[in-house]
Write an enzyme that holds these catalytic residues in place. Structure first.
Site, PDB file in Angstrom:
ATOM      1  N   GLU A   1     -32.742 -30.358  -3.554  1.00 48.44           N
ATOM      2  CA  GLU A   1     -31.398 -30.916  -3.771  1.00 48.44           C
ATOM      3  C   GLU A   1     -31.424 -32.414  -3.517  1.00 48.44           C
ATOM      4  O   GLU A   1     -31.994 -32.868  -2.513  1.00 48.44           O
ATOM      5  CB  GLU A   1     -30.422 -30.221  -2.815  1.00 48.44           C
ATOM      6  CG  GLU A   1     -29.066 -29.985  -3.401  1.00 48.44           C
ATOM      7  CD  GLU A   1     -29.075 -29.017  -4.577  1.00 48.44           C
ATOM      8  OE1 GLU A   1     -29.156 -29.500  -5.733  1.00 48.44           O
ATOM      9  OE2 GLU A   1     -29.006 -27.794  -4.355  1.00 48.44           O
TER      10      GLU A   1
ATOM     11  N   ASP B   1     -29.857 -30.580 -13.912  1.00 47.37           N
ATOM     12  CA  ASP B   1     -28.884 -29.625 -14.454  1.00 47.37           C
ATOM     13  C   ASP B   1     -29.082 -29.416 -15.945  1.00 47.37           C
ATOM     14  O   ASP B   1     -29.036 -28.298 -16.453  1.00 47.37           O
ATOM     15  CB  ASP B   1     -27.453 -30.125 -14.224  1.00 47.37           C
ATOM     16  CG  ASP B   1     -27.177 -30.403 -12.759  1.00 47.37           C
ATOM     17  OD1 ASP B   1     -27.980 -29.978 -11.906  1.00 47.37           O
ATOM     18  OD2 ASP B   1     -26.167 -31.064 -12.472  1.00 47.37           O
TER      19      ASP B   1
ATOM     20  N   LEU C   1     -22.103 -25.391 -10.186  1.00 46.57           N
ATOM     21  CA  LEU C   1     -23.015 -24.585 -11.003  1.00 46.57           C
ATOM     22  C   LEU C   1     -23.212 -25.191 -12.395  1.00 46.57           C
ATOM     23  O   LEU C   1     -23.605 -24.510 -13.338  1.00 46.57           O
ATOM     24  CB  LEU C   1     -22.505 -23.136 -11.103  1.00 46.57           C
ATOM     25  CG  LEU C   1     -22.385 -22.402  -9.753  1.00 46.57           C
ATOM     26  CD1 LEU C   1     -21.895 -20.979  -9.960  1.00 46.57           C
ATOM     27  CD2 LEU C   1     -23.730 -22.374  -9.010  1.00 46.57           C
ATOM     28  N   SER C   2     -22.918 -26.479 -12.503  1.00 49.13           N
ATOM     29  CA  SER C   2     -23.230 -27.248 -13.717  1.00 49.13           C
ATOM     30  C   SER C   2     -22.478 -26.813 -14.961  1.00 49.13           C
ATOM     31  O   SER C   2     -23.073 -26.655 -16.036  1.00 49.13           O
ATOM     32  CB  SER C   2     -24.727 -27.196 -14.015  1.00 49.13           C
ATOM     33  OG  SER C   2     -25.429 -27.834 -13.030  1.00 49.13           O
ATOM     34  N   SER C   3     -21.175 -26.650 -14.822  1.00 42.32           N
ATOM     35  CA  SER C   3     -20.405 -26.317 -16.025  1.00 42.32           C
ATOM     36  C   SER C   3     -20.472 -27.469 -17.029  1.00 42.32           C
ATOM     37  O   SER C   3     -20.473 -27.232 -18.242  1.00 42.32           O
ATOM     38  CB  SER C   3     -18.959 -26.002 -15.658  1.00 42.32           C
ATOM     39  OG  SER C   3     -18.377 -27.096 -14.988  1.00 42.32           O
ATOM     40  N   SER C   4     -20.565 -28.704 -16.550  1.00 44.16           N
ATOM     41  CA  SER C   4     -20.597 -29.808 -17.517  1.00 44.16           C
ATOM     42  C   SER C   4     -21.929 -29.865 -18.252  1.00 44.16           C
ATOM     43  O   SER C   4     -21.967 -30.124 -19.454  1.00 44.16           O
ATOM     44  CB  SER C   4     -20.253 -31.142 -16.853  1.00 44.16           C
ATOM     45  OG  SER C   4     -21.157 -31.449 -15.848  1.00 44.16           O
TER      46      SER C   4
ATOM     47  N   ASP D   1     -33.778 -35.096  -7.651  1.00 48.44           N
ATOM     48  CA  ASP D   1     -34.096 -35.417  -9.067  1.00 48.44           C
ATOM     49  C   ASP D   1     -33.943 -36.899  -9.393  1.00 48.44           C
ATOM     50  O   ASP D   1     -34.744 -37.453 -10.129  1.00 48.44           O
ATOM     51  CB  ASP D   1     -33.339 -34.510 -10.056  1.00 48.44           C
ATOM     52  CG  ASP D   1     -31.820 -34.623 -10.001  1.00 48.44           C
ATOM     53  OD1 ASP D   1     -31.281 -35.285  -9.084  1.00 48.44           O
ATOM     54  OD2 ASP D   1     -31.175 -34.016 -10.888  1.00 48.44           O
TER      55      ASP D   1
ATOM     56  N   GLY E   1     -16.210 -26.794 -11.088  1.00 50.07           N
ATOM     57  CA  GLY E   1     -16.029 -27.352  -9.752  1.00 50.07           C
ATOM     58  C   GLY E   1     -16.763 -26.588  -8.664  1.00 50.07           C
ATOM     59  O   GLY E   1     -16.550 -26.814  -7.479  1.00 50.07           O
ATOM     60  N   ALA E   2     -17.647 -25.668  -9.064  1.00 50.69           N
ATOM     61  CA  ALA E   2     -18.335 -24.841  -8.072  1.00 50.69           C
ATOM     62  C   ALA E   2     -19.775 -25.289  -7.839  1.00 50.69           C
ATOM     63  O   ALA E   2     -20.509 -24.672  -7.080  1.00 50.69           O
ATOM     64  CB  ALA E   2     -18.308 -23.380  -8.513  1.00 50.69           C
TER      65      ALA E   2
HETATM   66  C1  GLA Z   1     -25.732 -32.765  -9.306  1.00 48.74           C
HETATM   67  C2  GLA Z   1     -26.485 -33.645 -10.296  1.00 48.74           C
HETATM   68  C3  GLA Z   1     -27.977 -33.309 -10.311  1.00 48.74           C
HETATM   69  C4  GLA Z   1     -28.563 -33.285  -8.893  1.00 48.74           C
HETATM   70  C5  GLA Z   1     -27.670 -32.479  -7.946  1.00 48.74           C
HETATM   71  C6  GLA Z   1     -28.115 -32.593  -6.511  1.00 48.74           C
HETATM   72  O1  GLA Z   1     -25.750 -31.428  -9.723  1.00 48.74           O
HETATM   73  O2  GLA Z   1     -25.964 -33.492 -11.591  1.00 48.74           O
HETATM   74  O3  GLA Z   1     -28.668 -34.222 -11.136  1.00 48.74           O
HETATM   75  O4  GLA Z   1     -28.762 -34.582  -8.419  1.00 48.74           O
HETATM   76  O5  GLA Z   1     -26.318 -32.864  -8.018  1.00 48.74           O
HETATM   77  O6  GLA Z   1     -29.376 -32.037  -6.338  1.00 48.74           O
END
Ligand code: GLA
Length: 354
Positions: free
Chosen positions: A29, A164, A117-120, A32, A114-115
């Site tokens: 975390e 993501d 989990l990369s909805s965008s 990246d 907003g959770a």
């Molecule tokens: C968000 C960013 C990712 C990563 C995480 C943290 O999800 O979009 O690129 O930096 O935070 O690990």
């Protein structure tokens, strides 16, 4: 799936359809954007996009989850919201020399917003995959992830890394995607034996995420500069961080130790050891990186207390969002029930997402 399909909105059948999943990160975390290592997996929830050519020379987009429609003219920028991501993807393709004719766009998503989990990312990757199918573009899945990342940075204002979008474009739900974010070398790896993933939403949407995120990123860049390396990925020994002023030393210590945890985890460790690495990651995010909040600490602790939990941590950028746990196969349901009950005793309302 929503009741109002493409045909209901636009009166004709879509030409193409594409989809992309959300992701949950197991380890790695805030590494990246430091050129480091990450270990996400795709979640079952996906975003689907359908496209058709618009006959009136305008762009129209309908999001079934929000029951919202937006229209914009070529050359115009749509109002902020889900359409800015779609518009960002179109503009970036155009900037790359592709022609994108006016479209009718239908969006449906089961990825929670907003959770963490990369909805965008799922929205951007699904859109780019749909555009690739529609216009027969020769761009591969890595280029799609790179364009999606640029859409996030340039059109949503978060200076994110590439985890993501790579996960949404290339990962599956059966494996973890081990990714070196500097070289983009990657491989799919199995979960530790006899384990499964549990994801619980804290009930607290990500707050201040964009500003705090950009602040952390700037601190890391400053630390790398003081140490005379291109990125914190180039430091393997935490002793080298001693010369840094606080809080840069703690921030850098998180990144360096987190990279080491990912590398150890993909070296093939037991579920117990993998879980320990996740617990250590949470502590590091809480104490050194300072991106946790009370709700996430309580949730992670409560998950960690369970006998069949190997390890648990906050996942995603932090400041709200969800916790991920690695648990013994077949126990996610019962663990989640007990944890949610204890969590409610602290006055919070969580929910199981995976
Ligand atoms: C968000 C960013 C990712 C990563 C995480 C943290 O999800 O979009 O690129 O930096 O935070 O690990």
């Amino acid at each position: 799936m929503s009741e109002r399909r493409f045909r209901d909105i636009y009166g004709y059948a879509p030409a193409v359809s594409a989809s992309a999943p959300g992701r949950v990160n197991l380890l790695g975390e805030h590494t990246d954007y430091n050129d480091g290592y990450v270990l996400p997996t795709a979640i079952p929830q996906r975003t689907t996009i359908e496209l058709g050519l618009n006959a009136d020379g305008i762009y129209r987009a309908y999001a079934s989850t929000l029951n919202q429609t937006t229209k914009w003219q070529p050359g115009e920028t749509p109002e902020r919201g889900f359409a800015s991501y779609l518009h960002g993807c179109i503009r970036l393709l155009e900037a790359g020399g592709h022609t994108v004719a006016p479209l009718d766009i239908w969006v449906d998503s089961s990825v929670p917003m907003g959770a963490g989990l990369s909805s965008s990312a799922a929205l951007e990757v699904a859109m780019l995959k749909a555009l690739r199918a529609m216009f027969d573009l020769s761009i591969d899945n890595v280029e799609i992830a790179q364009l999606a990342q640029r859409a996030e940075i340039e059109y949503a204002g978060v200076r994110c890394g590439i985890m993501d979008q790579m996960a949404s474009s290339l990962a599956d739900t059966e494996h973890m995607l081990f990714l070196d974010t500097r070289t983009l070398e990657r491989k799919l790896v199995d979960l530790p034996e006899h384990s499964e993933i549990l994801v619980i939403y804290s009930g607290v949407p990500r707050q201040l995420a964009a500003s705090k995120y950009n602040e952390r990123r700037a601190e890391c860049e400053q630390a790398a500069q003081l140490l005379g390396v291109p990125a914190l990925r180039d430091i393997a020994d935490v002793q080298r961080l001693e010369s840094l002023p606080e809080p840069l030393r703690r921030r850098a210590r998180h990144v360096v130790s987190e990279n080491a945890r990912v590398l150890e985890a993909v070296g093939g460790v037991s579920a117990e050891r993998f879980g320990q690495l996740m617990n250590d990651s949470h502590a590091s995010l809480r104490d050194d990186y300072e991106v946790s909040i009370d709700a996430l600490d309580r949730l992670a602790e409560s998950l960690q207390q369970e006998a069949a939990t190997f390890g648990a941590r906050l996942t995603g950028a932090g400041f709200g969002g969800a916790c991920v746990a690695l648990v013994e196969s077949g126990t996610a349901g019962e663990i989640s029930e007990r944890v949610l009950r204890r969590y409610a005793d602290h006055g919070y309302r969580g929910s199981r997402l995976v």
